[in-house]
Design an enzyme around this catalytic site. Structure first.
Site, PDB file in Angstrom:
ATOM      1  CG  ASN A   7      -1.836   1.119   1.351  1.00 13.40           C
ATOM      2  OD1 ASN A   7      -1.793   2.041   0.537  1.00 13.40           O
ATOM      3  ND2 ASN A   7      -2.696   1.082   2.347  1.00 13.40           N
ATOM      4  NE  ARG A  90      -6.336   1.424   0.269  1.00  7.22           N
ATOM      5  CZ  ARG A  90      -6.399   2.458   1.077  1.00  7.22           C
ATOM      6  NH1 ARG A  90      -5.351   2.806   1.791  1.00  7.22           N
ATOM      7  NH2 ARG A  90      -7.504   3.149   1.189  1.00  7.22           N
ATOM      8  CG  HIS A 179     -13.287   3.589   3.639  1.00  3.30           C
ATOM      9  ND1 HIS A 179     -14.074   4.576   4.180  1.00  3.30           N
ATOM     10  CD2 HIS A 179     -12.021   3.939   3.899  1.00  3.30           C
ATOM     11  CE1 HIS A 179     -13.318   5.502   4.743  1.00  3.30           C
ATOM     12  NE2 HIS A 179     -12.056   5.135   4.583  1.00  3.30           N
ATOM     13  NE  ARG A 240     -10.809  12.845   4.769  1.00  4.75           N
ATOM     14  CZ  ARG A 240     -10.749  11.561   4.453  1.00  4.75           C
ATOM     15  NH1 ARG A 240     -11.774  10.972   3.892  1.00  4.75           N
ATOM     16  NH2 ARG A 240      -9.653  10.869   4.683  1.00  4.75           N
ATOM     17  CD  GLU A 383      -9.151  -1.211   4.298  1.00  4.95           C
ATOM     18  OE1 GLU A 383      -8.567  -1.043   5.392  1.00  4.95           O
ATOM     19  OE2 GLU A 383      -9.545  -0.274   3.588  1.00  4.95           O
TER      20      GLU A 383
END
Ligand code: ADP
Length: 398
Positions: A7, A90, A179, A240, A383
């Protein structure tokens, strides 16, 4: 088969080496501050083997050091790099081009490059990672697994914004979500834990971390998700703002003259829980401050709770019937108080959780109370394993 999962971020490279016979993680770690002062750690079953500053001028060097560590005579977990059967990468943005994971070819690389416009922060470093890997492990097949492909099954009324079609047609403005690998993993695992076929189930998956998204999974496929063109839409997050009236942007611009890019930056990095609490974007700091009587921390926490409840409620209404709710990621797996407060409000739709079972952290556990019409689970996300499984399946079918 042994699979390396990578990743790559702009200055980091996370890695995990899986033995797919038993899904065991043989080694894992992180190279960070690449191109700066360089730091690397390496862990095996025995624990942390090293965690040290090391020169990492670029991702190629980082990749080589990962391979050196994995094959080291003293602390390596494989004897030769040829034991690595494949590498899974990823990729954050698969945009409008990729509906599934793919074996890396020149065409696939060109596609990821084309999508840099809509994934400007993540796709360029991922390409650097792919190229570094090809150099260090020539001849080893590579697979790309996108965060967005799980969401490609959304119907058009969920996928598109209610703006003129030309923006979708000319500029690919649409909801891509994020996600996806996590939502896919936890929804599949949830079906497995329920002993049911995912095709028969409606599941609402709540990935609540620094970045958060909630997905309505209908019959094993994404029906709707809270993130949009970018990961800014949806829930209130660490830094955010989540969904807001879009004219806030033009209004701030008109009032302050602040360039749009700076406003987007503010909404991405200086908003959310951090802005409201004026303390931190980390949920643990906010919970602590709230307990000490800090009002802004209380409002931040309530905003988070409100947004989680709203999306679960909205998706329950969209799906018409819900079989299970899953909590995952940093907050979802660890914050028992949040789970309890959210689920208490969902009593009207038949959700009842067992408060004792809920009082845990980071474990895979069903927290449904007796008599509940909807089952509730905590499922730690994985993941990397999902990426390794896709990689194995594609490489074995080559
Ligand atoms: P990322 O999106 O960066 O992968 P994570 O999934 O690691 O983020 O989630 C980070 C969030 O999880 C932070 O807000 C952190 O406060 C929260 N978190 C981690 N551990 C706990 C805990 N024990 N209790 C409450 N929140 C926690």
């Amino acid at each position: 088969m042994i699979i390396l999962v990578v990743n790559t971020g702009s200055s980091s490279l996370k890695y995990q080496l899986f033995d797919m016979d038993d899904h065991k993680v043989l080694a894992k770690g992180l190279c960070e501050r690449i191109g700066q002062d360089g730091h690397m750690n390496y862990k095996t079953e025995a624990g942390t083997v090293f965690d040290k500053d090391v020169a990492l001028p670029d991702h190629g060097v980082a990749m080589q050091l990962v391979i050196d560590a994995l094959t080291d005579k003293e602390y390596g977990v494989i004897s030769d790099m040829s034991e690595i059967g494949a590498v899974g990468h990823r990729i954050v943005q698969g945009g409008y081009l990729f509906d599934k994971s793919e074996i890396i070819t020149d065409e696939v690389e060109a596609g990821i490059e084309e999508l840099c416009v809509i994934g400007p922060l993540h796709n360029p470093p991922a390409l650097v990672g792919i190229r570094a890997c090809k150099k260090v492990l020539p001849g080893t097949p590579g697979v790309v697994v996108f965060d967005t492909t799980f969401h490609r099954t959304m119907p058009d009324e969920c996928k598109y914004y209610a703006i003129p079609w030309e923006y979708a047609e000319k500029y690919h403005v649409q909801r891509y979500g994020a996600h996806g690998t996590s939502h896919r993993y936890v929804s599949e695992r949830c079906a497995e834990l329920m002993g049911r076929d995912p095709a028969e189930l409606n599941i609402i998956t709540c990935h609540l971390g620094n970045g958060s998204s909630i997905t309505a999974v209908k019959g094993g496929k994404c029906y709707d998700t809270s993130m949009g063109l970018t990961p800014l839409e949806g829930l209130v997050m660490g830094t955010r703002c989540g969904s807001i009236d879009p004219t806030v942007v033009s209004f701030i611009y008109e009032q302050t003259g602040m360039p749009v890019k700076e406003i987007t930056d503010m909404m991405t990095k200086k908003a959310g829980l951090l802005a409201v609490s004026e303390i931190s974007g980390d949920c643990r700091d906010i919970t602590k401050a709230e307990a000490e009587g800090n009002y802004k921390a209380h409002v931040a926490r309530e905003m988070l709770l409100r947004s989680v409840k709203r999306f679960i409620g909205a998706y329950a209404a969209e799906l018409g019937h819900v079989d299970a709710i899953v909590f995952t990621a940093g907050i979802g797996e660890n914050d028992a108080d949040l789970r309890e407060k959210v689920c208490d409000n969902l009593g009207f739709m038949g959700v009842k959780i067992d408060k004792e079972k809920n009082n845990c952290r980071g474990q895979e556990v069903e927290i449904t109370a007796e008599g509940s019409e909807i089952r509730t689970f905590i499922i730690p996300t994985n993941e990397e394993l999902m990426i390794a499984m896709d990689t194995q399946a594609l490489v074995e079918a080559m």
